[in-house]
Design an enzyme around this catalytic site. Structure first.
Site, short mmCIF file in Angstrom:
data_model
loop_
_atom_site.label_atom_id
_atom_site.label_comp_id
_atom_site.label_asym_id
_atom_site.label_seq_id
_atom_site.Cartn_x
_atom_site.Cartn_y
_atom_site.Cartn_z
N HIS A 121 0.82 -1.22 0.00
CA HIS A 121 0.00 0.00 0.00
C HIS A 121 0.85 1.26 0.00
CE1 HIS A 121 -3.63 -2.29 0.59
NE2 HIS A 121 -3.17 -2.81 1.71
N TYR A 141 -3.98 -11.89 9.02
CA TYR A 141 -4.21 -11.44 10.39
C TYR A 141 -4.88 -12.49 11.28
CZ TYR A 141 -2.92 -7.43 7.79
OH TYR A 141 -2.21 -6.59 6.95
#
Ligand SMILES: CC(O)(O)NCCCCNCCCN
Ligand SMILES: [Zn+2]
Length: 650
Positions: A137, A307
């Site tokens: 990102h 995650y």
């Protein structure tokens, strides 16, 4: 060909952590790295890898992608107190600084570049870098989405500069759109960026218009940016595989990259709170296996997101196990992609039609019923060959069978510790035996005769082929007993050997045998009971035979571009084969002029993802002397990654 898999991990990258409460960033925890590494150790995978140390990325390397200002801001945070760190962090969307963040981010860059060097120098064939903070990102002048420096983008620029590469493929299977990477390369035709991502019609973060399928790149970069948006959650194995078969892989083979780098986020896996998807860890073994067939296996896998610690760890292990060359575990569940996935796939193919040859004349109509599993298994009276006017180039590298076998050894062999080769009587073959391969003793004549007269007399008309059948029986037996994963036999008549092999396999208990026959099959067994599925790649129409169930003929004209082969194998054979979920694959190669050796070699390599890599290949030997030697590939290591084989799960 280089061998070995690098693993890069430095526990110092666990020091970066959130110092205050922030419900958006609190999932990016140090344990993501340490528990993944522990999981690798528990599966004894760390010890099988080549340990390559991390290093700090230099400022110069970081400036390949980022602005000096961005670097200076990051550097300045090392000495800040918590309040200052919080204030700087608020300048960015979803990023947090810690006093050690800058150091960790430089280690993440350096680890990535160490992996590129290890692969490009031939020290290893491929490898994985476990890094954080992630990178895809982050942009030239901004941190974003837990990312500070764009590790993968820096790696691509570094590889172009240091190794003069002109074609680098970046595959981003993280569930978020790597907009940072897209911005960096969108005008660059030397870097093909592919990303799938949860999008939900721009509802899902980072909620950008330019994450949609119509962002194809700019200027000279048009066609080299591929976005596949998922507009629903719950995407599963079949959706991911369909995306590879019908979008990424045909493009990647046409692009023909010199290096493949994966932005490997596992938040696209089941259980992840961000992705909300359903794909299981096994699917990453298949995705990795497919990418290993590109760029001569030069593959660098760099961790991005993920995650759910358990799901992340399992998926990391599946990835590393496959990089090491272990057999690919069976993927479970429904094999038809959902309608939303098909829609996205169709949209991105249409958007890229102007830029890729393989899409130029491919009719997208067949995608219409892609989502109905029956499409592939319905009676073939719709004569799929018309839907797939696929042709293959008249590859003039149809070299002798022994060269063919040598190529196959590379594709089929698992990097088990090399065992000395026992050679017996197959003249003309000694020069292609590699140290992994062992010839086996054939079945004795009387035993073969008893078998044949008992069960195959209607197929076997003369004694000429008896002996070749003997070696085939031996190999099939060993595959069934799981003593080997796969094997190759030569035969004077591939058609007969294939027919006997198929009947023998079903009789021995294989419930679903996939047969890919290249050339004129002559005798086509009865496939009505569904225990066999036959795909016949042939040069001329099989008269009248296309009416029976589970039989497909794919005819190949001599005159087309090479990459039709890829889109036919990828766009038709693999989806059919994956839908069928075979427990054995038989590849038979009859005398054929125009399906090149490299084509078949790729087919064998790609199809290895099925039947837990159980493949039996029978090659009509037109050049090797007609002595029949069976080449048995001994795979002594744990060949079957998961469960016992239960044949009766029909
Ligand atoms: C590496 C990565 O792709 O996994 N980073 C994911 C960042 C997710 C940020 N979420 C912000 C949500 C705001 N409502
Ligand atoms: Zn992500």
């Amino acid at each position: 060909m280089a061998s070995g898999t690098a693993l890069i991990y430095d526990e110092e990258m666990t020091t970066h952590k959130l110092l205050w409460s922030d419900p958006i960033c609190d999932i990016e925890v140090p344990e993501r790295l340490s528990s993944s590494y522990e999981q690798l150790r528990s599966y004894h995978l760390v010890e099988r890898c080549v340990h390559v140390p991390a290093r700090e990325g230099s400022e110069e390397e970081i400036l390949l992608v980022h602005s000096l200002e961005h670097l200076e801001v990051a550097k300045s945070t090392q000495t800040m107190n918590e309040e200052e760190l919080k204030r700087v962090s608020e300048n960015y969307d979803a990023f947090f600084f810690h006093p050690s963040t800058y150091r960790c981010a430089r280690l993440a860059v350096g680890a990535t570049l160490q992996l590129v060097d290890a692969v490009m120098s031939g020290k290893v064939r491929n490898g994985m870098a476990l890094v954080r903070p992630p990178g895809h990102h982050s942009q030239r002048n901004a941190a974003n989405g837990f990312c500070l420096f764009n590790n993968v983008a820096i790696a691509a620029e570094y590889a172009k500069l240091k190794y003069g590469l002109q074609r680098i493929l970046i595959v981003d299977w993280d569930v978020h759109h790597g907009q940072g990477t897209q911005y960096i390369f969108e005008e660059d035709p030397s870097v093909l960026y592919f990303s799938w991502h949860r999008y939900e019609h721009q509802e899902f973060w980072p909620s950008l218009k330019e994450s949609d399928y119509d962002a194809v790149g700019l200027g000279k970069g048009k066609g080299f940016n591929i976005n596949l948006p998922w507009n629903k959650v719950g995407m599963g194995n079949s959706d991911y595989l369909a995306a590879f078969f019908h979008v990424l892989l045909p493009t990647a083979f046409e692009f023909d990259p010199e290096l493949v780098i994966v932005s490997s986020g596992y938040d696209s896996g089941i259980g992840d709170p961000e992705g909300q998807m359903n794909a299981t860890p096994e699917v990453f073994a298949h995705l990795t296996h497919f990418l290993m067939q590109l760029a001569n296996g030069k593959l660098c896998v760099i961790l991005e997101g993920g995650y759910h610690l358990k799901s992340l760890g399992e998926s990391v292990c599946m990835t590393v196990k496959t990089l090491l060359g272990d057999p690919v575990p069976q993927v479970s569940g429904e094999m038809a992609p959902c309608l939303s996935a098909v829609e996205s796939i169709q949209n991105v193919r249409a958007a890229h039609k102007p830029y890729w040859k393989w899409l130029a004349y491919e009719d997208t109509s067949f995608l219409q019923n892609l989502s109905t599993k029956s499409h592939f298994l319905k009676t073939a009276n719709s004569n799929p060959s018309t839907e797939h006017e696929s042709k293959i180039t008249n590859n003039n590298d149809t070299v002798k069978v022994d060269r063919f076998l040598e190529l196959h050894m590379k594709n089929i062999l698992f990097p088990v510790p090399p065992i000395k080769t026992a050679t017996t009587g197959c003249e003309g073959s000694e020069h292609f035996l590699s140290e992994h391969v062992q010839l086996v003793k054939e079945m004795d004549k009387t035993e073969v005769e008893a078998l044949v007269s008992g069960f195959y007399a209607d197929l076997v008309k003369d004694n000429k082929t008896l002996l070749s059948l003997g070696s085939m029986f031996v190999i099939l037996d060993k595959i069934l007993k799981k003593e080997v994963c796969n094997g190759i036999a030569t035969s004077p008549t591939a058609a007969l050997s294939a027919a006997v092999a198929l009947r023998h396999s079903v009789r021995l208990g294989f419930q679903r045998v996939l047969c890919v026959f290249v050339g004129d099959m002559q005798m086509i067994p009865n496939t009505e009971d569904g225990k066999m599925l036959i795909i016949n790649i042939c040069e001329k129409e099989q008269s009248g035979k296309t009416s029976c169930k589970h039989y497909f003929s794919l005819n190949w004209k001599e005159d087309a571009e090479g990459n039709d082969f890829f889109s036919a194998v990828l766009g038709f054979i693999l989806p059919v084969a994956y839908s069928y979920q075979p427990n054995l694959t038989v590849i038979a190669v009859g005398p054929n002029r125009n399906l090149g050796i490299s084509g078949i070699s790729l087919l064998v390599a790609l199809i290895q993802g099925l039947a837990e890599s159980r493949i039996f290949a029978v090659i009509e030997c037109c050049t090797l002397s007609h002595t029949t030697s069976s080449l048995q590939i001994i795979n002594q290591k744990g060949t079957y990654p998961s469960s016992e084989l239960d044949w009766d799960n029909t």
